[in-house]
Design a protein around this motif. Structure first.
Motif, mmCIF file in Angstrom:
data_model
loop_
_atom_site.group_PDB
_atom_site.id
_atom_site.type_symbol
_atom_site.label_atom_id
_atom_site.label_comp_id
_atom_site.label_asym_id
_atom_site.label_seq_id
_atom_site.Cartn_x
_atom_site.Cartn_y
_atom_site.Cartn_z
ATOM 1 N N ARG A 1 38.736 35.061 35.706
ATOM 2 C CA ARG A 1 38.343 34.765 37.093
ATOM 3 C C ARG A 1 37.131 33.855 37.136
ATOM 4 O O ARG A 1 37.079 32.906 37.934
ATOM 5 C CB ARG A 1 38.051 36.065 37.846
ATOM 6 C CG ARG A 1 39.266 36.874 38.216
ATOM 7 C CD ARG A 1 38.932 37.905 39.282
ATOM 8 N NE ARG A 1 37.866 38.799 38.852
ATOM 9 C CZ ARG A 1 38.066 39.938 38.213
ATOM 10 N NH1 ARG A 1 39.313 40.323 37.931
ATOM 11 N NH2 ARG A 1 37.052 40.708 37.863
ATOM 12 N N CYS A 2 36.140 34.131 36.268
ATOM 13 C CA CYS A 2 34.931 33.301 36.254
ATOM 14 C C CYS A 2 35.267 31.873 35.818
ATOM 15 O O CYS A 2 34.783 30.904 36.419
ATOM 16 C CB CYS A 2 33.888 33.921 35.327
ATOM 17 S SG CYS A 2 33.156 35.445 35.956
ATOM 18 N N LEU A 3 36.075 31.755 34.764
ATOM 19 C CA LEU A 3 36.458 30.419 34.298
ATOM 20 C C LEU A 3 37.241 29.675 35.372
ATOM 21 O O LEU A 3 37.047 28.473 35.584
ATOM 22 C CB LEU A 3 37.279 30.530 33.015
ATOM 23 C CG LEU A 3 36.531 31.047 31.776
ATOM 24 C CD1 LEU A 3 37.487 31.202 30.607
ATOM 25 C CD2 LEU A 3 35.390 30.102 31.405
ATOM 26 N N SER A 4 38.114 30.389 36.055
ATOM 27 C CA SER A 4 38.876 29.774 37.141
ATOM 28 C C SER A 4 37.951 29.338 38.265
ATOM 29 O O SER A 4 38.125 28.261 38.846
ATOM 30 C CB SER A 4 39.923 30.761 37.657
ATOM 31 O OG SER A 4 40.631 30.213 38.749
ATOM 32 N N ALA A 5 36.941 30.177 38.564
ATOM 33 C CA ALA A 5 35.985 29.821 39.612
ATOM 34 C C ALA A 5 35.180 28.584 39.220
ATOM 35 O O ALA A 5 34.916 27.708 40.053
ATOM 36 C CB ALA A 5 35.044 31.002 39.886
ATOM 37 N N VAL A 6 34.791 28.512 37.924
ATOM 38 C CA VAL A 6 34.065 27.329 37.448
ATOM 39 C C VAL A 6 34.944 26.085 37.584
ATOM 40 O O VAL A 6 34.492 25.032 38.068
ATOM 41 C CB VAL A 6 33.613 27.533 35.989
ATOM 42 C CG1 VAL A 6 33.068 26.236 35.402
ATOM 43 C CG2 VAL A 6 32.549 28.619 35.912
#
Length: 729
Positions: A237-242
């Motif tokens: 999720r964090c990588l996708s948000a980045v």
């Protein structure tokens, strides 16, 4: 060597090669006890006992020693009796009979089905072959009802060892002379069991503990695996948000690049258009000159030649003007015309952050901040702890809360969750705010990162009784005493001014009900002041006996004083700071007089038919004039009737004091049929939001009331000559 079936595991065999060995003792001495741990908690440990145990799987033992290798049937004392062949192999009688019947018609012998050695049938047939004594002995051992090994005393070989749970001692009855109780002075009651049973119990407990430990470890392993999966999902999720955020940034940069490219193209297009027009004009002039020059060699008339020479001279001058391009080819792109690039670089450096937490939910604690009271805001404090056991000092953790009635857990129709609000105090603690709708038992489920905290869930009770936070004063004339206190007012700094009528003074307290000073003024004399209010300049009081309104400073200096011819029985006063108006309630005239800041009459509210016995007047947040007798009536700032509140109370009781907070909630003290309470009502509707009954500290003739900061109030308890502080919302 002794062999026995283990009770600790149903499919294992214990082979014990050495039994218990106890040291020899002298006659008359107690046998040296072999200490064990407390039964059920610690394992047996004997310094004088040596036990060697070999565990064999029960099924393997049967298959290897007690099963016929030909028909795979278990040996018994009947058809499958074990027979020992001369080659030392054991075969059951049934198999030997069948083999002999098929092989001995001519030779009187048969071959061993295992090693193929020729076996001569004895006289009497295969039944006359000797039995396998070892197998029969093992069968007898396995058929015994008591399969565990009974430890025996090394001194008295035939005596079974016993175990005293009370003394934690191993002994035999002969060694102790049949009186074990004598070995423990002062101890008369003992729990004695066979030592073999004690070992068996300990083994069972050990196995239970081991299984329980394995189960716990399995659960822990599953929890860690779940957290690892959640970590992977959170990482994704964090990588996708980045990626999403930077895709947006790249999109904005691409848009800006397109805008700048379009600007360059537009500038070049405009320049090109000008130059192309000039180029076309030059071409047209050039063609014109060429056409005029055609046939000049055939001209013989001087006048025509002269005219053409003059025309060419004019065109030559025009050509000279067209020789310089009207536009230039200069177009450039700059990044250094301002500090936008450095700002962009700084913004990119500061863009986004990666934040994690060391909070361990299983160590986090929660507690109720104050006793929960129905319909009042309550708070639960959540303290976060890291995995080292240290309190956290930063916020940002994901806290979730679910508040329900405890009875709803066992109800088929579970009630909906009660609204909660989580406030991050940014110091490692959090407040969970909620408002219990009624007096009941509640259950609060708190989780950090979707994992339950310590002592999950939290149970607590909400009571319907709102007790005073603090009480100040008693009857008397001293510094901390009152005599007929009737009214109270609070200024913008939270200072409390109590009209101590019987002592002809104003007592000043801070918001914690701590004494500050007394105020004395001539307007307070006569023990007849009944109303007090706060103005922009100081304090305003009304004296019903002298019928005068006095405004004084906070130190007691008179600022002004005025009266009015229509005054008959002025009993209360209020100040509208927005307009500077002074409101005086008069029971003789059954109305409220409104004066300006200089004491000039402006208008009056109501008449004899409007009010019966006025008890209090106050001002709302928008200048509303709020008047109480047996009910509460609201008027606009200009005196127009607006609404009647709590009309059902008309004629059955009376209000003693009124106050309105900044949120439009009306606070009123009311006495009805000998019961005194504080009501909190909604201005604009009149709904009763909550009531304060002061269960353990009964109110007696409550009169004046005032609002303090942070949803607290102070009320004058005239019957008890004191003031009380409450939380009301």
């Amino acid at each position: 060597m002794l062999v026995g079936r283990s009770r600790g595991h149903p499919h294992s065999i214990r082979i014990i090669s050495s039994l218990v060995v106890l040291p020899a003792v002298d006659a008359g001495e107690n046998v040296r006890s072999c200490k064990t741990t407390r039964l059920g908690e610690r394992m047996v440990s004997m310094s004088s006992m040596l036990v060697e145990t070999v565990s064999i799987n029960y099924e393997d033992f049967n298959e290897s020693f007690l099963t016929c290798g030909t028909c795979l049937c278990v040996y018994d004392g009947g058809e499958h009796t074990p027979k020992l062949l001369p080659c030392s192999h054991t075969v059951c009688l049934h198999c030997l009979t069948r083999i002999a019947a098929s092989q001995t018609r001519e030779t009187g012998a048969f071959r061993c089905p295992i090693c193929r050695e020729l076996i001569t049938i004895p006289r009497g047939g295969v039944a006359a072959l000797p039995p396998s004594f070892l197998v029969n002995q093992l069968l007898d051992l396995m058929s015994r009802q008591r399969r565990e090994v009974i430890p025996k005393c090394s001194v008295h070989i035939n005596q079974e060892l016993l175990f005293c749970e009370t003394c934690d001692t191993v002994f035999c009855t002969v060694c102790t002379g049949g009186n074990h109780a004598g070995t423990s002075p002062g101890c008369t009651e003992h729990t004695i069991i066979p030592f073999s049973i004690a070992i068996k119990r300990m083994s069972e407990i050990l196995l239970y503990k081991a299984n329980e430990c394995i189960s716990k470890l399995t659960q822990a392993q599953d929890s860690v695996n779940t957290e690892l999966q959640r970590l992977e999902a959170s990482t994704e999720r964090c990588l996708s948000a980045v990626d999403t955020e930077f895709a947006e940034i790249i999109s904005k940069i691409e848009r800006r690049r397109s805008e700048l490219q379009a600007a360059v193209t537009a500038a070049a297009r405009d320049k090109k258009h000008v130059l192309e027009e000039q180029h076309s004009l030059i071409e047209a002039e050039k063609n014109k000159v060429q056409r005029e020059c055609e046939g000049l060699q055939y001209q013989v008339e001087v006048r025509n030649i002269t005219q053409r020479i003059g025309s060419l001279s004019d065109q030559l001058d025009a050509a000279s003007a067209l020789s310089e391009p009207k536009e230039n080819a200069f177009i450039t792109f700059e990044f250094n015309h301002n500090n936008a690039l450095s700002q962009l670089e700084e913004a990119l450096n500061n863009l986004g952050r990666v934040r994690s937490s060391t909070t361990l939910p299983g160590l986090c604690r929660a507690r109720l901040k104050d006793p929960a009271i129905a319909k009042l805001q309550a708070a639960v404090i959540v303290e976060t702890i890291d995995y080292h056991g240290h309190p956290r000092n930063v916020g940002g953790d994901l806290i979730t809360a679910e508040l329900t009635l405890a009875d709803s857990i066992h109800s088929e129709n579970q009630s909906s969750n009660i609204d909660t609000e989580i406030v991050d105090l940014e110091n490692g603690t959090y407040e969970v705010l909620f408002r219990p709708p009624s007096a009941s038992r509640y259950i609060l489920k708190l989780s950090v990162f979707e994992r339950p905290i310590k002592d999950y869930p939290l149970f607590f009770d909400a009571t319907e009784h709102n007790e005073p936070i603090k009480i100040y004063g008693r009857r008397g004339i001293g510094k901390d005493e009152f005599h007929q206190p009737v009214a109270v007012a609070v200024d913008d700094d939270g200072m409390i001014y109590i009209l101590d009528t019987g002592n002809s003074r104003i007592k000043v307290l801070n918001c914690d009900l701590e004494f500050q000073r007394h105020i004395i003024n001539e307007g307070l004399e006569g023990r007849s002041c009944t109303g007090i209010g706060i103005s922009q300049q100081g304090i305003v009081v009304v004296n019903w006996r002298t019928r005068r309104v006095t405004e004084m400073s906070s130190l007691g200096d008179t600022i002004k004083s005025f009266s009015h011819n229509a005054f008959q029985e002025p009993i209360d006063v209020a100040v509208d700071k927005s307009y500077g108006h002074i409101l005086v309630a008069d029971n003789g005239q059954s109305c409220v007089f409104v004066f300006d800041s200089d004491g000039k009459i402006l208008f009056q509210v109501g008449k004899r038919s409007t009010f019966k016995l006025i008890t209090s007047v106050t001002v709302g947040p928008n200048g509303e004039i709020v008047v109480a007798d047996s009910r509460i009536q609201v008027f606009s700032a200009k005196g127009d009737f607006s609404e009647e509140i709590y009309s059902e109370g008309k004629g059955r009781g009376t209000y003693g004091g009124l106050a309105v907070d900044a949120e439009g909630r009306i606070l009123g003290t009311r006495t009805d049929k000998g019961r005194s309470i504080i009501q909190v009502l909604k201005l604009g509707g009149g709904n009763i939001l909550t009531e304060i009954d002061s269960h353990s500290s009964k109110l007696r003739r409550p009169s004046g009331i005032a609002v303090l900061p942070d949803n607290h109030l102070v009320v004058v308890d005239l019957g008890n000559d004191c003031i009380k502080k409450y939380r009301y919302w």
